[in-house]
Write a protein that holds these residues in place. Structure first.
Motif, PDB file in Angstrom:
ATOM      1  N   GLY A   1     -14.004  -0.853 -21.440  1.00 43.36           N
ATOM      2  CA  GLY A   1     -13.798  -1.010 -20.002  1.00 43.36           C
ATOM      3  C   GLY A   1     -12.333  -1.150 -19.645  1.00 43.36           C
ATOM      4  O   GLY A   1     -11.551  -1.757 -20.379  1.00 43.36           O
ATOM      5  N   ARG A   2     -11.946  -0.576 -18.518  1.00 42.80           N
ATOM      6  CA  ARG A   2     -10.554  -0.654 -18.065  1.00 42.80           C
ATOM      7  C   ARG A   2     -10.546  -1.039 -16.584  1.00 42.80           C
ATOM      8  O   ARG A   2     -11.275  -0.462 -15.783  1.00 42.80           O
ATOM      9  CB  ARG A   2      -9.825   0.669 -18.289  1.00 42.80           C
ATOM     10  N   VAL A   3      -9.710  -2.015 -16.249  1.00 41.11           N
ATOM     11  CA  VAL A   3      -9.661  -2.554 -14.891  1.00 41.11           C
ATOM     12  C   VAL A   3      -8.210  -2.627 -14.432  1.00 41.11           C
ATOM     13  O   VAL A   3      -7.326  -3.009 -15.202  1.00 41.11           O
ATOM     14  CB  VAL A   3     -10.291  -3.965 -14.824  1.00 41.11           C
ATOM     15  N   THR A   4      -7.978  -2.279 -13.177  1.00 40.30           N
ATOM     16  CA  THR A   4      -6.630  -2.395 -12.595  1.00 40.30           C
ATOM     17  C   THR A   4      -6.438  -3.840 -12.109  1.00 40.30           C
ATOM     18  O   THR A   4      -6.418  -4.111 -10.909  1.00 40.30           O
ATOM     19  CB  THR A   4      -6.436  -1.406 -11.434  1.00 40.30           C
ATOM     20  N   VAL A   5      -6.279  -4.741 -13.072  1.00 36.88           N
ATOM     21  CA  VAL A   5      -6.179  -6.160 -12.744  1.00 36.88           C
ATOM     22  C   VAL A   5      -4.943  -6.430 -11.892  1.00 36.88           C
ATOM     23  O   VAL A   5      -3.911  -5.774 -12.033  1.00 36.88           O
ATOM     24  CB  VAL A   5      -6.158  -7.025 -14.020  1.00 36.88           C
ATOM     25  N   ILE A   6      -5.065  -7.420 -11.007  1.00 41.20           N
ATOM     26  CA  ILE A   6      -4.004  -7.718 -10.047  1.00 41.20           C
ATOM     27  C   ILE A   6      -3.517  -9.146 -10.217  1.00 41.20           C
ATOM     28  O   ILE A   6      -4.288 -10.062 -10.536  1.00 41.20           O
ATOM     29  CB  ILE A   6      -4.503  -7.484  -8.594  1.00 41.20           C
ATOM     30  N   ASP A   7      -2.227  -9.341 -10.017  1.00 43.75           N
ATOM     31  CA  ASP A   7      -1.611 -10.664 -10.049  1.00 43.75           C
ATOM     32  C   ASP A   7      -2.079 -11.450  -8.814  1.00 43.75           C
ATOM     33  O   ASP A   7      -1.965 -10.959  -7.682  1.00 43.75           O
ATOM     34  CB  ASP A   7      -0.086 -10.503 -10.012  1.00 43.75           C
ATOM     35  N   PRO A   8      -2.602 -12.664  -8.987  1.00 41.86           N
ATOM     36  CA  PRO A   8      -3.004 -13.457  -7.820  1.00 41.86           C
ATOM     37  C   PRO A   8      -1.888 -13.650  -6.796  1.00 41.86           C
ATOM     38  O   PRO A   8      -2.163 -13.782  -5.601  1.00 41.86           O
ATOM     39  CB  PRO A   8      -3.424 -14.792  -8.440  1.00 41.86           C
ATOM     40  N   LEU A   9      -0.628 -13.658  -7.247  1.00 41.37           N
ATOM     41  CA  LEU A   9       0.474 -13.781  -6.282  1.00 41.37           C
ATOM     42  C   LEU A   9       0.541 -12.576  -5.353  1.00 41.37           C
ATOM     43  O   LEU A   9       0.955 -12.706  -4.192  1.00 41.37           O
ATOM     44  CB  LEU A   9       1.804 -13.955  -7.015  1.00 41.37           C
ATOM     45  N   ASP A  10       0.141 -11.403  -5.841  1.00 43.06           N
ATOM     46  CA  ASP A  10       0.115 -10.220  -4.982  1.00 43.06           C
ATOM     47  C   ASP A  10      -1.010 -10.316  -3.959  1.00 43.06           C
ATOM     48  O   ASP A  10      -0.852  -9.891  -2.801  1.00 43.06           O
ATOM     49  CB  ASP A  10      -0.043  -8.951  -5.818  1.00 43.06           C
ATOM     50  N   ILE A  11      -2.147 -10.861  -4.376  1.00 42.31           N
ATOM     51  CA  ILE A  11      -3.235 -11.082  -3.413  1.00 42.31           C
ATOM     52  C   ILE A  11      -2.747 -12.012  -2.310  1.00 42.31           C
ATOM     53  O   ILE A  11      -2.968 -11.766  -1.116  1.00 42.31           O
ATOM     54  CB  ILE A  11      -4.471 -11.680  -4.108  1.00 42.31           C
ATOM     55  N   ALA A  12      -2.079 -13.090  -2.716  1.00 39.99           N
ATOM     56  CA  ALA A  12      -1.593 -14.061  -1.740  1.00 39.99           C
ATOM     57  C   ALA A  12      -0.546 -13.454  -0.813  1.00 39.99           C
ATOM     58  O   ALA A  12      -0.525 -13.742   0.391  1.00 39.99           O
ATOM     59  CB  ALA A  12      -1.014 -15.273  -2.465  1.00 39.99           C
ATOM     60  N   ALA A  13       0.322 -12.605  -1.362  1.00 40.91           N
ATOM     61  CA  ALA A  13       1.349 -11.976  -0.531  1.00 40.91           C
ATOM     62  C   ALA A  13       0.732 -11.081   0.531  1.00 40.91           C
ATOM     63  O   ALA A  13       1.140 -11.091   1.699  1.00 40.91           O
ATOM     64  CB  ALA A  13       2.317 -11.181  -1.407  1.00 40.91           C
ATOM     65  N   VAL A  14      -0.269 -10.309   0.129  1.00 45.83           N
ATOM     66  CA  VAL A  14      -0.976  -9.461   1.090  1.00 45.83           C
ATOM     67  C   VAL A  14      -1.693 -10.327   2.114  1.00 45.83           C
ATOM     68  O   VAL A  14      -1.675 -10.047   3.324  1.00 45.83           O
ATOM     69  CB  VAL A  14      -1.963  -8.528   0.370  1.00 45.83           C
ATOM     70  N   ALA A  15      -2.341 -11.393   1.648  1.00 43.98           N
ATOM     71  CA  ALA A  15      -3.085 -12.266   2.560  1.00 43.98           C
ATOM     72  C   ALA A  15      -2.183 -12.885   3.614  1.00 43.98           C
ATOM     73  O   ALA A  15      -2.541 -12.948   4.801  1.00 43.98           O
ATOM     74  CB  ALA A  15      -3.790 -13.365   1.769  1.00 43.98           C
ATOM     75  N   ALA A  16      -1.005 -13.334   3.199  1.00 41.58           N
ATOM     76  CA  ALA A  16      -0.093 -13.976   4.147  1.00 41.58           C
ATOM     77  C   ALA A  16       0.341 -13.010   5.241  1.00 41.58           C
ATOM     78  O   ALA A  16       0.457 -13.386   6.416  1.00 41.58           O
ATOM     79  CB  ALA A  16       1.120 -14.535   3.406  1.00 41.58           C
ATOM     80  N   ILE A  17       0.570 -11.765   4.860  1.00 47.08           N
ATOM     81  CA  ILE A  17       0.935 -10.757   5.864  1.00 47.08           C
ATOM     82  C   ILE A  17      -0.270 -10.421   6.736  1.00 47.08           C
ATOM     83  O   ILE A  17      -0.152 -10.283   7.962  1.00 47.08           O
ATOM     84  CB  ILE A  17       1.502  -9.504   5.173  1.00 47.08           C
ATOM     85  N   ALA A  18      -1.433 -10.307   6.111  1.00 45.95           N
ATOM     86  CA  ALA A  18      -2.650  -9.990   6.864  1.00 45.95           C
ATOM     87  C   ALA A  18      -2.969 -11.075   7.884  1.00 45.95           C
ATOM     88  O   ALA A  18      -3.515 -10.794   8.959  1.00 45.95           O
ATOM     89  CB  ALA A  18      -3.827  -9.803   5.905  1.00 45.95           C
ATOM     90  N   LEU A  19      -2.624 -12.309   7.567  1.00 45.40           N
ATOM     91  CA  LEU A  19      -2.908 -13.419   8.472  1.00 45.40           C
ATOM     92  C   LEU A  19      -1.981 -13.452   9.677  1.00 45.40           C
ATOM     93  O   LEU A  19      -2.276 -14.126  10.669  1.00 45.40           O
ATOM     94  CB  LEU A  19      -2.782 -14.746   7.716  1.00 45.40           C
ATOM     95  N   THR A  20      -0.876 -12.731   9.601  1.00 44.69           N
ATOM     96  CA  THR A  20       0.127 -12.851  10.655  1.00 44.69           C
ATOM     97  C   THR A  20       0.430 -11.560  11.404  1.00 44.69           C
ATOM     98  O   THR A  20       0.792 -11.616  12.580  1.00 44.69           O
ATOM     99  CB  THR A  20       1.448 -13.396  10.064  1.00 44.69           C
ATOM    100  N   SER A  21       0.293 -10.401  10.737  1.00 43.51           N
ATOM    101  CA  SER A  21       0.777  -9.193  11.418  1.00 43.51           C
ATOM    102  C   SER A  21      -0.035  -7.930  11.172  1.00 43.51           C
ATOM    103  O   SER A  21       0.104  -6.969  11.938  1.00 43.51           O
ATOM    104  CB  SER A  21       2.233  -8.930  11.006  1.00 43.51           C
TER     105      SER A  21
END
Length: 281
Positions: free
Chosen positions: A160-180
């Motif tokens: 199995g192969r997964v495009t795993v993501i850094d939780p800090l990147d999730i948070a960075a996207v979330a912070a922008i999504a919450l504001t703009s």
């Protein structure tokens, strides 16, 4: 002000830090505020997300909600928060969902729980954004004990192969999504490359500077190991069903969402390991 649920976990705490760095006031929910250990300036309120009255008080006066829930109570907790947010006039909800929530053929528990949660958010009438990450890089922390003690990782589904993501990147996207970020969007999130368990182990070995073995085990053995760590059998089944999806093609697709939203490349697994080296050393 933004309300962050799940604020003491890895992603939630990173969202809190990102919002504070932008000068945005943050309120966080915790079942035990005295043990939350969040930064100074965060307003921590006591709230069980299944308690409608406590949630109503928590969402009062906030502009947006970062909705992070887990386990079999995802549908109930998402509905409770979304309903309260609608009544309070909240302007947007950003929900951390699952990369498989949009696959109607995925009938195992975790995507079903998130699918129900997403539905509750949509039906509330509050403008929304859904974040659907693939795998988390931080899941590799489950291997830390056997790496330290045996110099090996024992895991199923070697192909199995997964495009795993850094939780800090999730948070960075979330912070922008919450504001703009414009609402009404589903943002599928991934890291910059698809990795098998063995490839992840090789990267960890390279960062640590010592050899490590990867040993493929049966799904039954992996399930038993999860249960031995105190996880309920039903939740272990849900986790194993999620792990099995690594064998499907869609988990290896690289999505450009992180660089499109944040303006920088998604973090590499090697960088995540280097940042968390102490856990494995």
């Amino acid at each position: 002000m933004i309300l962050v649920t799940g604020a003491t976990g890895e992603v939630g705490r990173a969202v809190v830090d990102s919002l504070l760095a932008q000068g945005i006031p943050v309120r966080a929910t915790s079942r035990d505020p005295a043990r939350a250990r969040l930064p100074d300036g965060v307003e921590v309120v006591a709230a069980d997300l299944g308690d409608a009255s406590a949630v109503a008080a928590a969402v009062s006066g906030v502009d947006g909600v970062f909705l992070l829930t887990g386990g079999s109570e995802i549908p109930l907790h998402d509905k409770t928060v979304a309903t309260a947010a609608a009544s309070a006039g909240v302007q947007r909800i950003v929900k951390l969902s699952s990369g498989r929530a949009g696959d109607d053929t995925a009938t195992d528990p975790i995507p079903q729980w998130h699918r129900a949660g997403e539905r509750a958010v949509r039906e509330s009438g509050v403008p929304w954004i859904m974040l659907r990450p693939m795998g988390f890089m931080s899941n590799a922390l489950m291997w830390a004990g056997s790496i330290r003690e045996q110099g090996a990782v024992f895991a199923p589904y070697a192909a199995g192969r997964v495009t795993v993501i850094d939780p800090l990147d999730i948070a960075a996207v979330a912070a922008i999504a919450l504001t703009s970020t414009p609402t009404g969007q589903i943002l599928t999130l991934s890291g910059p490359e698809a990795l098998s368990p063995g490839e992840q182990v090789d990267i960890i070995a390279s960062v640590l500077g010592r050899p490590l073995r990867f040993v493929e085990v049966t799904p039954d053995a992996a399930r038993a190991a999860i249960i031995s760590h105190g996880v309920a059998p039903s939740m272990a089944d849900a986790i194993m069903a999620l792990r099995a999806t690594a064998l499907e093609d869609f988990t290896s697709v690289v999505h450009p969402t992180v660089p499109e939203i944040t303006g920088r490349p998604a973090g590499a697994f090697r960088d995540w390991v280097a940042r968390n080296r102490a856990a494995f050393a």
